[in-house]
Motif scaffolding. Sequence first.
Motif, PDB file in Angstrom:
ATOM      1  N   ALA A 102       0.810  -1.213   0.000  1.00  0.00           N
ATOM      2  CA  ALA A 102       0.000   0.000   0.000  1.00  0.00           C
ATOM      3  C   ALA A 102       0.845   1.267   0.000  1.00  0.00           C
ATOM      4  CB  ALA A 102      -0.941  -0.003   1.209  1.00  0.00           C
ATOM      5  N   ARG A 103       2.105   1.169   0.418  1.00  0.00           N
ATOM      6  CA  ARG A 103       2.987   2.335   0.410  1.00  0.00           C
ATOM      7  C   ARG A 103       3.191   2.897  -0.992  1.00  0.00           C
ATOM      8  NH1 ARG A 103       8.051   1.024   4.452  1.00  0.00           N
ATOM      9  NH2 ARG A 103       6.866   0.475   6.322  1.00  0.00           N
ATOM     10  N   ALA A 104       2.957   2.071  -2.021  1.00  0.00           N
ATOM     11  CA  ALA A 104       3.169   2.509  -3.396  1.00  0.00           C
ATOM     12  C   ALA A 104       2.214   3.615  -3.812  1.00  0.00           C
ATOM     13  CB  ALA A 104       3.049   1.321  -4.358  1.00  0.00           C
ATOM     14  N   ALA A 105       1.213   3.911  -2.998  1.00  0.00           N
ATOM     15  CA  ALA A 105       0.354   5.068  -3.275  1.00  0.00           C
ATOM     16  C   ALA A 105       1.185   6.339  -3.330  1.00  0.00           C
ATOM     17  CB  ALA A 105      -0.729   5.182  -2.199  1.00  0.00           C
ATOM     18  N   TYR A 106       2.263   6.382  -2.557  1.00  0.00           N
ATOM     19  CA  TYR A 106       3.164   7.543  -2.543  1.00  0.00           C
ATOM     20  C   TYR A 106       3.698   7.828  -3.947  1.00  0.00           C
ATOM     21  CZ  TYR A 106       7.448  10.213  -1.733  1.00  0.00           C
ATOM     22  OH  TYR A 106       8.436  11.157  -1.791  1.00  0.00           O
TER      23      TYR A 106
END
Length: 376
Positions: A16-20
């Motif tokens: 979910a960190r890839a939203a950055y």
Amino acid sequence: MPDRHSFALLLSGGGARAAYQVGVLKAIATLLPRNHALPFPILCGNSAGAINVTALACYASCYHLGVRRLEWVWKNFHSNQIYLSSISGVFGYLLKGYLHRLIADYPGKPASSLLDNQPLRALINKTMDFHRIDRNLMRGYLRALCITASSYTHHESISYFQGQPDLKPWQRHQRSGRACVLDTDYLMASSAIPLIFPPVRINGEYLGDGSVHQLSPLSPPIHLGADKILVIGVEQPEMKKSLSNSKIFPSNLAIAGHLLDTIFADSLHTDIERMQRVNQTLSIFTPKQRNATHLKPIDCLMVNPSKNFDEVANRYFHHMPAGIKALLRLLGLRNSNDAGFLSYLLFEKGFCQELIQLGWQDGMAKRDEIKTFLQL
């Protein structure tokens, strides 16, 4: 105008960190005219980053449109679009896996994992038009799309690429590049975080998250012809407190979060340091010596978050579905020290929207540096 065939984008993994990454890509869009094509025709990614670069490849003829489509998906995320997240879904899947383990091995026996990510397969099939990749390659908007996965069968990192006819496969120690026609299976394999999601079988090999065996993340774009690589990572800006400084033993989830941080970040930094040493060595060589090495200087710009994701994830724990909350507590979730692991699974729109905003802010703060690097 510069020859853009040597410009590459590399997106690392991170759940979910890839939203950055979407926020940074959105900031880059402000540097381009509305109908401008992709500014980096070589696209490489692994894990969640592989899904993001594939979305861009589908809209390589119009960068703004690709970023808008990608942002819309991330801004409206719910965990149940990635994995079964209800109490019945989570524990029913675990029970099914337990029963399968009681049966002797047989061909086609389902892989075991903590969560069932079949909803992600449905989402990819719904939102990705892989035929557009071929069209963008034929029209010259795209030079190559490369997705990296880890082979549990042969213990190596495999970069599967779809690109222009002049691009050749490669083979190095514990890493290789293979030409193919990319589809949903490759994305599912590259994003299969170890133990959390099941590996995927492709051409007789069992594949998992691309970050696991990836000792040289810069290798795929370089082999595909890049000499300018923009890297958007998801590394935390501050090191967590040493586990030895705590008065209590770290929980299983705290250790799991630490291991995931290591998998997704450490090899990238090591490879960039190696690249910088090679550049320094080449700078003192004569042209004849440089040609003899078959090496070339690589220019790399890295963008990482300015804020700790764990702090953000801790605020959004109550947004997690009931099944995931119950599972995490069963696994030993105790306090904010476990938020590192949580941030990889928090596919909820509030959390994703905040990371997109953070990426936008960081991208705008580096706007001039990115503009110069991409020669826009």
